[in-house]
Design a protein around this motif. Sequence first.
Motif, mmCIF file in Angstrom:
data_model
loop_
_atom_site.group_PDB
_atom_site.id
_atom_site.type_symbol
_atom_site.label_atom_id
_atom_site.label_comp_id
_atom_site.label_asym_id
_atom_site.label_seq_id
_atom_site.Cartn_x
_atom_site.Cartn_y
_atom_site.Cartn_z
ATOM 1 N N LEU A 181 0.830 -1.295 0.310
ATOM 2 C CA LEU A 181 0.299 0.203 0.422
ATOM 3 C C LEU A 181 0.639 1.578 -0.153
ATOM 4 O O LEU A 181 1.244 1.443 -1.312
ATOM 5 C CB LEU A 181 -1.130 -0.245 0.877
ATOM 6 N N GLU A 230 4.293 -3.378 -8.581
ATOM 7 C CA GLU A 230 2.390 -2.816 -9.810
ATOM 8 C C GLU A 230 3.365 -1.486 -10.228
ATOM 9 O O GLU A 230 4.670 -1.046 -10.842
ATOM 10 C CB GLU A 230 1.840 -2.211 -8.480
ATOM 11 N N GLU A 231 2.332 -0.339 -10.807
ATOM 12 C CA GLU A 231 2.437 -0.052 -11.992
ATOM 13 C C GLU A 231 3.196 0.827 -11.697
ATOM 14 O O GLU A 231 3.977 1.471 -13.168
ATOM 15 C CB GLU A 231 0.828 0.690 -12.151
ATOM 16 N N ILE A 285 -7.384 -7.233 -3.086
ATOM 17 C CA ILE A 285 -7.677 -6.346 -2.391
ATOM 18 C C ILE A 285 -6.277 -5.542 -2.328
ATOM 19 O O ILE A 285 -6.459 -4.593 -2.725
ATOM 20 C CB ILE A 285 -8.519 -5.937 -1.363
ATOM 21 N N THR A 286 -5.492 -6.263 -2.075
ATOM 22 C CA THR A 286 -4.295 -5.010 -1.344
ATOM 23 C C THR A 286 -3.366 -4.874 -2.368
ATOM 24 O O THR A 286 -2.040 -4.049 -2.609
ATOM 25 C CB THR A 286 -4.274 -5.240 0.097
ATOM 26 N N THR A 321 -4.027 -7.441 -9.411
ATOM 27 C CA THR A 321 -4.997 -8.257 -9.909
ATOM 28 C C THR A 321 -4.636 -8.505 -11.100
ATOM 29 O O THR A 321 -3.972 -8.604 -11.788
ATOM 30 C CB THR A 321 -6.508 -7.410 -10.255
ATOM 31 N N LYS A 337 -5.778 -9.214 -13.756
ATOM 32 C CA LYS A 337 -6.410 -8.082 -15.283
ATOM 33 C C LYS A 337 -5.059 -7.367 -15.187
ATOM 34 O O LYS A 337 -4.396 -6.768 -16.481
ATOM 35 C CB LYS A 337 -7.306 -7.519 -14.688
ATOM 36 N N ARG A 338 -4.881 -6.778 -14.463
ATOM 37 C CA ARG A 338 -3.969 -5.973 -14.059
ATOM 38 C C ARG A 338 -2.572 -6.425 -14.901
ATOM 39 O O ARG A 338 -1.226 -5.583 -15.425
ATOM 40 C CB ARG A 338 -3.949 -5.197 -13.052
ATOM 41 N N ASP A 394 -2.193 -6.232 -18.000
ATOM 42 C CA ASP A 394 -1.441 -4.898 -18.548
ATOM 43 C C ASP A 394 -0.156 -5.488 -18.583
ATOM 44 O O ASP A 394 0.005 -4.350 -19.481
ATOM 45 C CB ASP A 394 -2.333 -4.227 -18.223
#
Lengths: 71, 283
Positions: free
Chosen positions: B141, B171-172, B192-193, B196, B198-199, B202
């Motif tokens: 987070l 992450e991104e 949630i944290t 995912t 899908k991402r 991506d």
Amino acid sequence: MLAADQVLDQYFLESRCQLIEIAAMLDRYDRANGDGDERLTLLYKALEILSERGAGDNRAEQLLNLFTDPE
Amino acid sequence: MQIIQPHYHAIARTAQDYEKMAMSGVVAVCEPAFWAGFDRKYAGTFVDYFRQISEFEPTRAADYGIRHFSWVAMNPKEAENTTLSHEVLEQMPQFFQNPNVIGVGEIGFHKTTRNEEEIFQAQVEMAVQHHQLILIHTPHLGDKVRGTKRTLEVLAGLNVDPERVWIDHVEEHTVKAPLDAGYWVGFTLYPITKCTPKRAVDMIEMYGRERLLVNSSADWGPSDPFTLQECVMELRRRGHSVQDAIEIFHNNPCHFLGQSPKWDIKPVRLEEIEVERPVLTPR
């Protein structure tokens, strides 16, 4: 019924995740060089409603009406 | 399709997970040492934990035809206790002799404190000295950007080969810097944290499939080992080939983990077999 801070305690991370998911979908669309679509316009209108702090406590209803076919 | 689950906390999961993973193509799992949900008091507790994941879990996995490998480490959260951490670090080298232990992990930052950094650095140095692979956890987070940045700064000051380091939970907003610096990165599919399916796809489409690992990091919290299969499905439904999926979900783990001499699972490639049609003879 939950208190206001309990609502955030319980749903903040879930909402954060759902917003990121929407952002990723819009990114995906832009990377695919999408040139606009009525459905996209609806999504951006929905985001406008969500971005208003004073939109009222019936945002879900407003969005469902937005996504409802005109009679 | 054959799948390798490169980050999986089997100690916190049921035998049914092993069974269903085996039925859905998982041929191997790798278990890093992590936080148990409470702070432990004794170095001996860690020693037994390392024994459990390096000696007992492989037998549990083997019941379902799954290979099990493990990593040992003082995890980032409990690294705040430097006295305990140094006691645990003294015990770690004995586990490098275990035939299933492939490296030091997961190490790194939780709150990006000085204490965490001291233990992180000591474990990187230990891994290099003992020719072990390195698995680095990045914070969750709001702390992720700061922790990832500091991770890269610390690593830059140490004598590590980026090819032997896997920086996980990117992450991104944190994927590019580790990739640019030559490290392997991991996408952790976590409800949630984290990321995912899908991402994750991506990011695969944006950055390519080189030097990346996808994992479910299933543990004692809300998590699901089958998000990995969900990610395979997402990749396939976007039109990527089965071989693409094999490269990402099986062969990439083989390429990274295969840098350890203990890892003996080889990359696989689909072969099209031309079958001679049987000649139907009239009765």
